[in-house]
Design an enzyme around this catalytic site. Structure first.
Site, PDB file in Angstrom:
ATOM      1  CD  GLU A 159      -0.311 -14.676  42.991  1.00  0.00           C
ATOM      2  OE1 GLU A 159      -0.362 -13.959  42.688  1.00  0.00           O
ATOM      3  OE2 GLU A 159      -0.204 -14.692  44.498  1.00  0.00           O
ATOM      4  CG  ASP A 184       1.564 -12.587  40.096  1.00  0.00           C
ATOM      5  OD1 ASP A 184       2.177 -12.892  40.983  1.00  0.00           O
ATOM      6  OD2 ASP A 184       0.477 -12.523  40.595  1.00  0.00           O
ATOM      7  CB  ILE A 203      -1.801  -7.705  41.106  1.00  0.00           C
ATOM      8  CG1 ILE A 203      -2.546  -7.306  40.050  1.00  0.00           C
ATOM      9  CG2 ILE A 203      -0.610  -6.816  42.180  1.00  0.00           C
ATOM     10  CD1 ILE A 203      -4.012  -6.581  41.536  1.00  0.00           C
ATOM     11  CG  ASP A 204       4.954 -10.518  41.148  1.00  0.00           C
ATOM     12  OD1 ASP A 204       4.545 -11.587  42.000  1.00  0.00           O
ATOM     13  OD2 ASP A 204       6.504 -10.606  40.517  1.00  0.00           O
ATOM     14  CB  THR A 242      -0.820  -8.527  45.971  1.00  0.00           C
ATOM     15  OG1 THR A 242      -1.048  -9.596  44.751  1.00  0.00           O
ATOM     16  CG2 THR A 242      -1.890  -8.638  46.529  1.00  0.00           C
ATOM     17  CG  ASP A 246       5.964 -15.013  42.133  1.00  0.00           C
ATOM     18  OD1 ASP A 246       5.966 -16.209  43.275  1.00  0.00           O
ATOM     19  OD2 ASP A 246       4.830 -14.459  42.411  1.00  0.00           O
TER      20      ASP A 246
HETATM   21  O1  LIG Z   1       2.271 -12.747  46.255  1.00  0.00           O
HETATM   22  P1  LIG Z   1       2.377 -11.829  44.279  1.00  0.00           P
HETATM   23  O2  LIG Z   1       2.386 -10.256  44.826  1.00  0.00           O
HETATM   24  O3  LIG Z   1       1.916 -12.270  43.521  1.00  0.00           O
HETATM   25  O4  LIG Z   1       4.586 -12.247  44.651  1.00  0.00           O
HETATM   26  C1  LIG Z   1       5.124 -11.972  45.795  1.00  0.00           C
HETATM   27  C2  LIG Z   1       6.557 -11.981  44.862  1.00  0.00           C
HETATM   28  O5  LIG Z   1       6.655 -11.631  43.698  1.00  0.00           O
HETATM   29  C3  LIG Z   1       8.027 -11.878  45.202  1.00  0.00           C
HETATM   30  O6  LIG Z   1       8.803 -11.731  45.068  1.00  0.00           O
HETATM   31  C4  LIG Z   1       7.558 -12.702  47.192  1.00  0.00           C
HETATM   32  O7  LIG Z   1       8.709 -12.046  47.897  1.00  0.00           O
HETATM   33  C5  LIG Z   1       6.762 -11.918  47.818  1.00  0.00           C
HETATM   34  O8  LIG Z   1       6.092 -13.220  48.653  1.00  0.00           O
HETATM   35  C6  LIG Z   1       4.972 -12.608  46.886  1.00  0.00           C
HETATM   36  O9  LIG Z   1       5.106 -14.120  46.919  1.00  0.00           O
HETATM   37 MG   LIG Z   2      -0.093 -12.532  42.629  1.00  0.00          MG
END
Ligand SMILES: O=P([O-])([O-])O[C@@H]1[C@@H](O)[C@H](O)[C@@H](O)[C@H](O)[C@@H]1O
Ligand SMILES: [Mg+2]
Length: 289
Positions: free
Chosen positions: A76, A96, A98-99, A101, A226
């Site tokens: 990412e 990713d 930190i999914d 964030t 993601d």
């Molecule tokens: O940016 P991140 O925390 O890796 O990923 C997140 C996604 O897991 C989530 O589904 C989405 O709604 C957020 O906008 C963001 O994209």
């Molecule tokens: Mg992320």
């Protein structure tokens, strides 16, 4: 020690170890309450990135490069810094760091370290480590899905009126996009379904489908990093993956439906507004969709 006859398993074992180490880094920052420092934004004022996202991604990629120097990466934060987002047939780690964030910045306890691995453009295995919950979700194509070593199985529910649905509001605040998000949400909620939830992480929503506590998750605006790791966790737990159009999932399309079965998937997809975000693999100079 002789190299295993199964090189993809060596890679998966490494991913579990580095995901756990990444989770320790994340927990340390959260416990020290300094995760709100150095918060920057990307595609919008609410699309956040922190120094920890970047440090975790560097840790993962550097550790992989030393063990598997010929492998490729889609990360990412690397893509955000200008690296290409192209999935070739080569062994590719889709990361990713930190999914969730925004959850991390707000100390909301749902953040996933996501590491998917694709060969010939097919996800071979996936690791999603829910760092605050200390839950390690893993799956290898054809060999089942697990959480902390215990087998996962999707819900057997076929009645949409008895289902729980997950979705997210994403990070696009364009008024027309917000209208489409709420239009879909209104139709789904009014079916009715038992409830709508959102973990704040695409990957952890998908793991909730895999463990049977949510029947379906949908979203438009996600990225390949993601969903890649969790995609094989859903299918190995017996679930199905679709595009919001009802077609086959395209990892680069930024649209996803992950469901426990075709019945629930078809019924919810009928209620969804279909719209597109720019593909992850779009050519840099192409006009936005
Ligand atoms: O940016 P991140 O925390 O890796 O990923 C997140 C996604 O897991 C989530 O589904 C989405 O709604 C957020 O906008 C963001 O994209
Ligand atoms: Mg992320």
């Amino acid at each position: 020690m002789s190299k295993s006859h199964d090189p993809w398993q060596d890679a998966m074992d490494h991913a579990v170890a580095v995901a756990r180490k990444s989770g320790e880094m994340i927990r340390e920052v959260v416990q020290n309450q300094d995760q709100s420092s150095l918060v920057q934004t990307k595609s919008s004022a609410v699309d956040l990135v922190t120094e920890t996202d970047q440090k975790v991604e560097r840790l993962i990629i550097q550790s992989v490069k030393s063990k598997f120097p010929s492998h490729r990466f889609i990360g990412e934060e690397s893509v955000s810094s200008g690296e290409p987002c192209i999935l070739t047939s080569d062994p590719t780690w889709i990361i990713d760091p930190i999914d969730g964030t925004t959850n991390f910045v707000h100390r909301y306890p749902f953040v996933g370290v996501c590491i998917g691995f694709a060969v010939n453009q097919q996800v071979e295995w996936g690791v999603v480590y829910s760092a605050i919950e200390d839950k390690m979700f893993t799956a290898r194509r054809g060999r089942g899905a697990f959480c902390n070593g215990r087998p996962l199985q999707v819900s057997t529910q076929t009645d949409v009126h008895r289902s729980m649905v997950a979705t997210e509001f994403g990070s696009d605040r364009d008024p027309q996009v917000v209208d489409k998000i709420f239009s879909s949400l209104h139709k789904v909620l009014s079916l009715p379904v038992h409830g709508v939830r959102g973990a704040g992480s695409a990957a952890l929503n998908m793991c909730a489908v895999a463990r049977g506590s949510v029947e379906l998750y949908y979203e438009t605006g996600v990225h390949v990093w993601d969903i890649a790791a969790a995609s094989v966790i859903v299918t190995e737990a017996g679930g199905v993956l679709r595009d919001t159009t009802g077609g086959a999932l395209d990892l680069m399309s930024r649209r996803i439906v992950a469901a426990n079965n075709e019945t629930i998937a078809t019924r919810i997809i009928a209620e969804l507004e279909v719209y597109s975000s720019e593909r992850d693999d779009r050519a840099p100079d192409c006009e936005p969709e």
